[in-house]
Design a protein around this motif. Sequence first.
Motif, short mmCIF file in Angstrom:
data_model
loop_
_atom_site.label_atom_id
_atom_site.label_comp_id
_atom_site.label_asym_id
_atom_site.label_seq_id
_atom_site.Cartn_x
_atom_site.Cartn_y
_atom_site.Cartn_z
N GLY A 91 82.49 12.94 21.68
CA GLY A 91 81.43 13.73 21.08
C GLY A 91 81.18 13.39 19.62
O GLY A 91 81.50 12.30 19.15
N GLU A 92 80.60 14.36 18.90
CA GLU A 92 80.23 14.17 17.51
C GLU A 92 81.44 14.37 16.59
O GLU A 92 82.54 14.68 17.04
N VAL A 93 81.18 14.19 15.30
CA VAL A 93 82.25 14.32 14.30
C VAL A 93 82.94 15.68 14.42
O VAL A 93 84.17 15.77 14.40
N ALA A 94 82.16 16.73 14.55
CA ALA A 94 82.74 18.08 14.63
C ALA A 94 83.63 18.23 15.85
O ALA A 94 84.66 18.91 15.79
N ASP A 95 83.25 17.61 16.97
CA ASP A 95 84.05 17.70 18.18
C ASP A 95 85.41 17.01 18.00
O ASP A 95 86.45 17.52 18.42
N LYS A 96 85.39 15.85 17.36
CA LYS A 96 86.63 15.12 17.13
C LYS A 96 87.51 15.83 16.12
O LYS A 96 88.73 15.91 16.27
N ALA A 97 86.88 16.35 15.07
CA ALA A 97 87.65 17.10 14.07
C ALA A 97 88.27 18.34 14.69
O ALA A 97 89.44 18.66 14.42
N ARG A 98 87.51 19.02 15.54
CA ARG A 98 88.03 20.23 16.18
C ARG A 98 89.24 19.90 17.06
O ARG A 98 90.22 20.64 17.07
N ALA A 99 89.17 18.80 17.79
CA ALA A 99 90.28 18.42 18.67
C ALA A 99 91.55 18.16 17.85
O ALA A 99 92.65 18.58 18.23
N ALA A 100 91.40 17.47 16.73
CA ALA A 100 92.56 17.17 15.88
C ALA A 100 93.12 18.44 15.25
O ALA A 100 94.35 18.65 15.23
N ILE A 101 92.24 19.29 14.75
CA ILE A 101 92.69 20.53 14.11
C ILE A 101 93.30 21.48 15.13
O ILE A 101 94.31 22.14 14.86
#
Length: 205
Positions: A91-101
């Motif tokens: 997905g988008e940047v927010a999706d990847k950031a959310r997965a990591a966080i």
Amino acid sequence: MGATSRPYRGVSASDRRAERRARLLEAGLELLGTEGFERTTMTAVCSAAKLTERYFYESFGGREELLLAVIDQIAAEVRDAVLTGLREAEGEVADKARAAIRAFVTLLTADPRKGRVAIIESSASAPLRLRRHELLANFAALVVTQAEALHGRAALPQPRAEINALLFVGGLAEVLTGWLTGRLATTPEELVDAATHQFVTAMHR
């Protein structure tokens, strides 16, 4: 071959040492994560691990060395979880950031012992505080690297990227402290939502 290096019941001496070390680390995590720094003595750790002091000194030079190893072990787990979350997310940047966080928050809240050790008890003594500062700086550097990979040319330049990353990591640690101590009435998923928003808005131009 000396007696200490001979296999015993099919288990090598090095494997037995590794197993004893793992038991001491688990005992250290349990005590530090539930009873706190003052009660996590060498005697208490040995008792919980069902090992004598002789075997404690086989792996660690003293209590501080054990506790630093416990903290380092959790930090390695966090790093692996975060990078796995990033690697597997789509997905988008927010999706990847959310997965990591989410991977970060889940690891430290699903087992509150690990959260308490990493966030709270890591400030209990000077050697632990120094390691905590080092690890926060390391994770801030990781945030900068991943922000550059996610945002590309839109990523923040230095030194602003490092400053914002330290603010992000330090702020997230403080929020988790509030959750772990019961001062902050929220859910882990709400923490993930807030931290994701903060990362997305703070780590690009």
